[in-house]
Design a protein around this motif. Structure first.
Motif, PDB file in Angstrom:
ATOM      1  N   GLU A 188      -1.531   8.807  -0.251  1.00 52.57           N
ATOM      2  CA  GLU A 188      -2.528   9.693   0.349  1.00 52.57           C
ATOM      3  C   GLU A 188      -2.822   9.278   1.798  1.00 52.57           C
ATOM      4  O   GLU A 188      -2.960  10.128   2.684  1.00 52.57           O
ATOM      5  N   ALA A 189      -2.924   7.961   2.010  1.00 57.06           N
ATOM      6  CA  ALA A 189      -3.180   7.470   3.374  1.00 57.06           C
ATOM      7  C   ALA A 189      -2.015   7.804   4.295  1.00 57.06           C
ATOM      8  O   ALA A 189      -2.215   8.203   5.456  1.00 57.06           O
ATOM      9  N   LYS A 190      -0.795   7.657   3.802  1.00 52.14           N
ATOM     10  CA  LYS A 190       0.388   7.969   4.612  1.00 52.14           C
ATOM     11  C   LYS A 190       0.429   9.445   4.977  1.00 52.14           C
ATOM     12  O   LYS A 190       0.759   9.799   6.107  1.00 52.14           O
ATOM     13  N   ARG A 191       0.098  10.302   4.014  1.00 52.29           N
ATOM     14  CA  ARG A 191       0.115  11.742   4.292  1.00 52.29           C
ATOM     15  C   ARG A 191      -0.935  12.122   5.334  1.00 52.29           C
ATOM     16  O   ARG A 191      -0.782  13.125   6.037  1.00 52.29           O
ATOM     17  N   ASP A 192      -1.958  11.300   5.450  1.00 55.86           N
ATOM     18  CA  ASP A 192      -2.971  11.519   6.490  1.00 55.86           C
ATOM     19  C   ASP A 192      -2.545  10.937   7.836  1.00 55.86           C
ATOM     20  O   ASP A 192      -3.313  10.973   8.801  1.00 55.86           O
ATOM     21  N   GLY A 193      -1.336  10.335   7.876  1.00 56.82           N
ATOM     22  CA  GLY A 193      -0.828   9.756   9.118  1.00 56.82           C
ATOM     23  C   GLY A 193      -1.320   8.351   9.389  1.00 56.82           C
ATOM     24  O   GLY A 193      -1.302   7.894  10.539  1.00 56.82           O
ATOM     25  N   ARG A 194      -1.732   7.631   8.341  1.00 58.48           N
ATOM     26  CA  ARG A 194      -2.275   6.286   8.523  1.00 58.48           C
ATOM     27  C   ARG A 194      -1.213   5.214   8.281  1.00 58.48           C
ATOM     28  O   ARG A 194      -0.358   5.363   7.402  1.00 58.48           O
ATOM     29  N   LEU A 195      -1.282   4.129   9.045  1.00 58.64           N
ATOM     30  CA  LEU A 195      -0.547   2.913   8.726  1.00 58.64           C
ATOM     31  C   LEU A 195      -1.302   2.198   7.621  1.00 58.64           C
ATOM     32  O   LEU A 195      -2.535   2.258   7.549  1.00 58.64           O
ATOM     33  N   VAL A 196      -0.570   1.484   6.744  1.00 58.04           N
ATOM     34  CA  VAL A 196      -1.212   0.847   5.591  1.00 58.04           C
ATOM     35  C   VAL A 196      -0.884  -0.647   5.568  1.00 58.04           C
ATOM     36  O   VAL A 196       0.284  -1.040   5.658  1.00 58.04           O
ATOM     37  N   ILE A 197      -1.924  -1.465   5.463  1.00 58.02           N
ATOM     38  CA  ILE A 197      -1.794  -2.921   5.333  1.00 58.02           C
ATOM     39  C   ILE A 197      -2.401  -3.327   3.992  1.00 58.02           C
ATOM     40  O   ILE A 197      -3.435  -2.780   3.586  1.00 58.02           O
ATOM     41  N   PRO A 236     -10.749   1.641   7.953  1.00 58.31           N
ATOM     42  CA  PRO A 236     -11.672   0.978   8.887  1.00 58.31           C
ATOM     43  C   PRO A 236     -11.705   1.574  10.284  1.00 58.31           C
ATOM     44  O   PRO A 236     -12.743   1.562  10.945  1.00 58.31           O
ATOM     45  N   VAL A 237     -10.561   2.051  10.760  1.00 56.47           N
ATOM     46  CA  VAL A 237     -10.478   2.697  12.077  1.00 56.47           C
ATOM     47  C   VAL A 237      -9.543   3.890  11.933  1.00 56.47           C
ATOM     48  O   VAL A 237      -8.728   3.943  11.009  1.00 56.47           O
ATOM     49  N   PRO A 238      -9.630   4.860  12.831  1.00 57.37           N
ATOM     50  CA  PRO A 238      -8.731   6.015  12.750  1.00 57.37           C
ATOM     51  C   PRO A 238      -7.264   5.593  12.730  1.00 57.37           C
ATOM     52  O   PRO A 238      -6.829   4.764  13.528  1.00 57.37           O
ATOM     53  N   GLY A 239      -6.524   6.140  11.766  1.00 60.93           N
ATOM     54  CA  GLY A 239      -5.088   5.876  11.706  1.00 60.93           C
ATOM     55  C   GLY A 239      -4.695   4.649  10.913  1.00 60.93           C
ATOM     56  O   GLY A 239      -3.514   4.333  10.815  1.00 60.93           O
ATOM     57  N   LEU A 240      -5.661   3.939  10.304  1.00 63.51           N
ATOM     58  CA  LEU A 240      -5.347   2.696   9.589  1.00 63.51           C
ATOM     59  C   LEU A 240      -6.008   2.685   8.219  1.00 63.51           C
ATOM     60  O   LEU A 240      -7.164   3.101   8.065  1.00 63.51           O
ATOM     61  N   ALA A 241      -5.269   2.190   7.228  1.00 64.54           N
ATOM     62  CA  ALA A 241      -5.807   1.960   5.879  1.00 64.54           C
ATOM     63  C   ALA A 241      -5.539   0.518   5.484  1.00 64.54           C
ATOM     64  O   ALA A 241      -4.478  -0.034   5.792  1.00 64.54           O
ATOM     65  N   ILE A 242      -6.502  -0.098   4.818  1.00 65.21           N
ATOM     66  CA  ILE A 242      -6.336  -1.459   4.308  1.00 65.21           C
ATOM     67  C   ILE A 242      -6.619  -1.443   2.816  1.00 65.21           C
ATOM     68  O   ILE A 242      -7.662  -0.951   2.364  1.00 65.21           O
ATOM     69  N   ILE A 243      -5.678  -1.979   2.040  1.00 59.04           N
ATOM     70  CA  ILE A 243      -5.844  -2.074   0.593  1.00 59.04           C
ATOM     71  C   ILE A 243      -6.149  -3.527   0.235  1.00 59.04           C
ATOM     72  O   ILE A 243      -5.337  -4.426   0.486  1.00 59.04           O
ATOM     73  N   GLY A 244      -7.311  -3.763  -0.330  1.00 54.43           N
ATOM     74  CA  GLY A 244      -7.677  -5.084  -0.829  1.00 54.43           C
ATOM     75  C   GLY A 244      -7.305  -5.179  -2.294  1.00 54.43           C
ATOM     76  O   GLY A 244      -7.945  -4.547  -3.148  1.00 54.43           O
ATOM     77  N   ILE A 245      -6.253  -5.943  -2.615  1.00 57.95           N
ATOM     78  CA  ILE A 245      -5.715  -6.001  -3.979  1.00 57.95           C
ATOM     79  C   ILE A 245      -6.249  -7.241  -4.692  1.00 57.95           C
ATOM     80  O   ILE A 245      -6.061  -8.371  -4.238  1.00 57.95           O
ATOM     81  N   ASN A 246      -6.914  -7.026  -5.816  1.00 58.03           N
ATOM     82  CA  ASN A 246      -7.414  -8.134  -6.625  1.00 58.03           C
ATOM     83  C   ASN A 246      -6.318  -8.553  -7.602  1.00 58.03           C
ATOM     84  O   ASN A 246      -6.013  -7.844  -8.566  1.00 58.03           O
TER      85      ASN A 246
END
Length: 489
Positions: free
Chosen positions: A239-248, A199-209
């Motif tokens: 993959e998100a971590k390797r891109d330097g992203r925090l993951v929620i 959604p924004v640079p440096g952040l990933a959000i995983i929506g888990i069903n």
């Protein structure tokens, strides 16, 4: 020197002074502009570091065309069997939407149960209003809850009658909410439709069903995550971590136990708590997978409680921030602020009745919400004495006392509300109820009192955990207090 020359010299001196003054003024204005630009850059950099979010869960919107005004007999009867204020759910949802439009957070996250029972008309209404939130610049992300898809309890009520209305399939859910995560997804799990967005640079959000398809046979409340989906989570998070992203992560069902005996009284609150399901990883393996994937925060709903707790795994701490139901007491929501530079997430709690959850609201609507919680004894009580029970008797003996503890559980403000008195009152009510069920047979009652894992111990452990805010030996965070979670480790 002539008089005319003197006059010309004075005029020239005046012009030179004016020029010098003007030059100074220009210099001053230039410096002010530079300082303003620098301040703007600093503010912009600071705002880029901070990501503002709101979390609203379980609004259970029932679109108003689904019941008659004044309320008919059929609708009134349905309200007697529900914990939610269905008659006011659309009003409460609208209040939150208007609040979000005013506050304009960068992100709004909704972890499921958007509708009462998956009615198509309710989904259409929710999506229409969420588009208004996005129109002011907020990115909205949703996932389904166990009420939202293929629900056989989708009904319309009028007069003395009720009739089935269309629910939605899983694909129809994704189509309705395509603007709120699905079309933006970087990757989608082929098994569950879970997705990951940036959604924004440096952040990933995983929506888990975590929901299981009902296939129009029964309303299924358990949450499940099988190994293929866990593998997908680990891959896309890596993959998100390797891109330097925090993951929620965001899921409907909780990823851990929030109160003692929750696994006994309410196993449906948590993911993968079913027994005898072939190939279903246990909840500990789910937790290990999340933290190994670099996920240290999961935002959940489902159980209608405002609660924050955590668990230590081999790969670090996992924190579960559970947000209560907007359609139930005390209509809570969350504000989150993430510092992208430090990885620190600040979480605060608020309610639609005011931003001081320690002061329980006294409005007519809030009173109705509190009163509906009395029916939660139907969730807890059937398993309590170890014998068949009459829910009418259970309600008569336990509802008033347990309601006080259940309100504390829902509000996430367990301390500060006479925990000792409420605990004593609940245990006295439990004793009266069990003696009634066992027809005051002193020997049987005494046996149950001494059982290490019997009804008295379970009730005591549950109420203690609720009122004194702990899980096992671990204190968990009071939801009304601001807390900070480190997403980086």
């Amino acid at each position: 020197m002539s008089k005319e020359m003197k006059q010309n010299i004075l005029v020239m001196r005046g012009k030179m002074c004016n020029f010098a003054f003007a030059k100074d003024q220009i210099h001053l204005l230039t410096m002010k502009k530079i300082l303003f630009i620098l301040a703007s850059w600093v503010a912009l950099a600071a705002s880029a570091q901070q990501v503002s979010m709101m979390v609203m869960s379980d609004p259970h919107v029932m679109e108003k065309s689904l019941f008659d005004l004044p309320y008919g007999e059929a609708f009134l009867n349905s309200l007697q069997r529900d914990l939610k204020v269905n008659e006011s759910s659309q009003q409460l949802f609208d209040s939150f939407v208007n609040l979000a439009i005013r506050e304009k957070p960068q992100l709004l996250l909704v972890p499921g149960d958007l509708t009462k029972d998956g009615e198509r008309v309710s989904h259409d209404y929710v999506a229409r209003r969420l588009k208004e939130v996005e129109a002011v610049g907020t990115k909205v992300y949703v996932i389904p809850g166990n009420h939202d898809m293929e629900n056989p309890l989708a009904y319309k009520y009028y007069g003395t009658k009720s009739e089935r209305v269309p629910s939605v399939t899983e694909q129809e859910f994704r189509d309705i909410y395509r603007d709120f995560g699905y079309d933006e997804a970087v990757s989608v799990d082929s098994v569950t439709g879970s997705y990951i967005v940036y959604p924004v640079p440096g952040l990933a959000i995983i929506g888990i069903n975590t929901n299981i398809s009902n296939r129009m046979k029964s309303r299924y409340v358990h949450g499940r995550l099988f190994q293929p989906t866990l593998n997908w989570i680990e891959r896309v998070s890596g993959e998100a971590k390797r891109d330097g992203r925090l993951v929620i992560a965001m899921s409907h069902h909780q990823m851990m136990q929030h109160h003692n005996q929750e696994d006994y009284f309410a196993p449906t609150a948590m993911t993968n708590m079913e027994k005898n399901v072939k190939g279903l990883p246990n909840i500990k393996k789910v937790q290990e997978t999340l933290t190994r994937s670099g996920i240290h925060l999961v935002l959940t709903g489902h159980y209608h409680t405002q609660s924050v707790t955590d668990v230590e795994t081999l790969h670090g701490k996992l924190t579960d921030v559970s947000t209560g139901s907007l359609a139930g007491f005390p209509s809570p929501y969350r504000r989150l602020s993430l510092n992208m530079k430090t990885g620190k997430m600040r979480v605060t709690s608020a309610t639609l009745f005011g931003n001081k959850p320690t002061q329980w609201p006294t409005s007519e609507l809030a009173s109705r919400e509190m009163d509906r919680l009395r029916y939660m004894v139907q969730v807890y009580v059937p398993r309590l004495p170890g014998v068949k029970t009459d829910l009418t008797d259970a309600y008569q003996y336990l509802a008033t006392s347990y309601n006080k503890a259940l309100c504390a559980l829902a509000a996430g403000d367990e301390t500060g509300h006479k925990p000792k008195e409420i605990y004593t009152e609940c245990m006295e009510a439990t004793d009266r109820y069990i003696r009634h069920v066992l027809m005051y047979n002193a020997a049987k009652v005494n046996t149950l009192r001494q059982q290490k894992d019997g009804p008295y111990r379970r009730a005591s452990d549950l109420i203690n955990s609720i009122m004194y805010n702990y899980v096992g030996q671990r204190q968990h965070v009071n939801a009304d207090n601001a807390l900070t979670i480190n997403l980086a480790k």
